[in-house]
Motif scaffolding. Structure first.
Motif: not given
Length: 173
Positions: A4-11
């Motif tokens: 999910h793009p949001r989890s990549v950005n959070a990482f």
């Protein structure tokens, strides 16, 4: 399976925060746990420096107030320099100058103070180093001399008696 793009950005954000924290911690560790700064030279106390008035004090007065100068003019004894700095070893083992201060005092021909001033970085002049070396006659060897220079020399092959100090009785026992 796609992330999910949001989890990549959070990482990525979490990784950046961890790196910033670690790198700022390195600076803190270096400053607090590293070697303490070392005071070098003759640091002039500003209160004592304020007591020196041009046209009034002499060389002996200045020396009594400030101590011996760090340096005197190379070609003119009428200029005294009080040089001080705080230095610290950096993690790369280079010497960092943290707080450098240079006070210049000029005297007239009668030995009376004519000028007192504190030099700053703007007063400095850039100096370029010359990397040339002075050649020494006879020290240059050709490739063949370097490869075969010791062939035929006495004592190099362990020949007893000829140039071998161990065979003459003078060696270590």
């Amino acid at each position: 399976m796609a992330r999910h793009p949001r989890s990549v950005n959070a990482f990525r954000l979490a990784t950046c925060l961890v790196l910033v924290t670690v790198l700022s911690g390195c600076t803190w560790i270096t400053n607090t746990l590293g070697p303490a700064p070392v005071q070098r030279g003759n640091r002039v106390d500003p209160e004592r420096l304020a007591q020196i008035t041009p046209g009034v004090q002499t060389r002996s007065d200045v020396e009594a107030l400030l101590g011996s100068p760090s340096a005197r003019g190379t070609f003119d004894e009428n200029h005294w320099y009080y040089i001080s700095a705080q230095s610290r070893l950096s993690p790369g083992r280079t010497l960092l100058i943290e707080d450098q201060r240079v006070v210049a005092i000029a005297f007239n021909q009668q030995g009376v103070v004519s000028e007192v001033r504190e030099l700053t970085d703007a007063d400095g002049r850039p100096v370029t180093m010359v990397s040339r070396e002075t050649p020494v006659p006879g020290s240059e060897r050709s490739l063949l001399q370097a490869l075969f220079g010791n062939l035929g020399r006495p004592g190099m092959g362990g020949t007893p008696g000829v140039g071998n100090p161990a065979s003459l009785g003078g060696g270590a026992r």
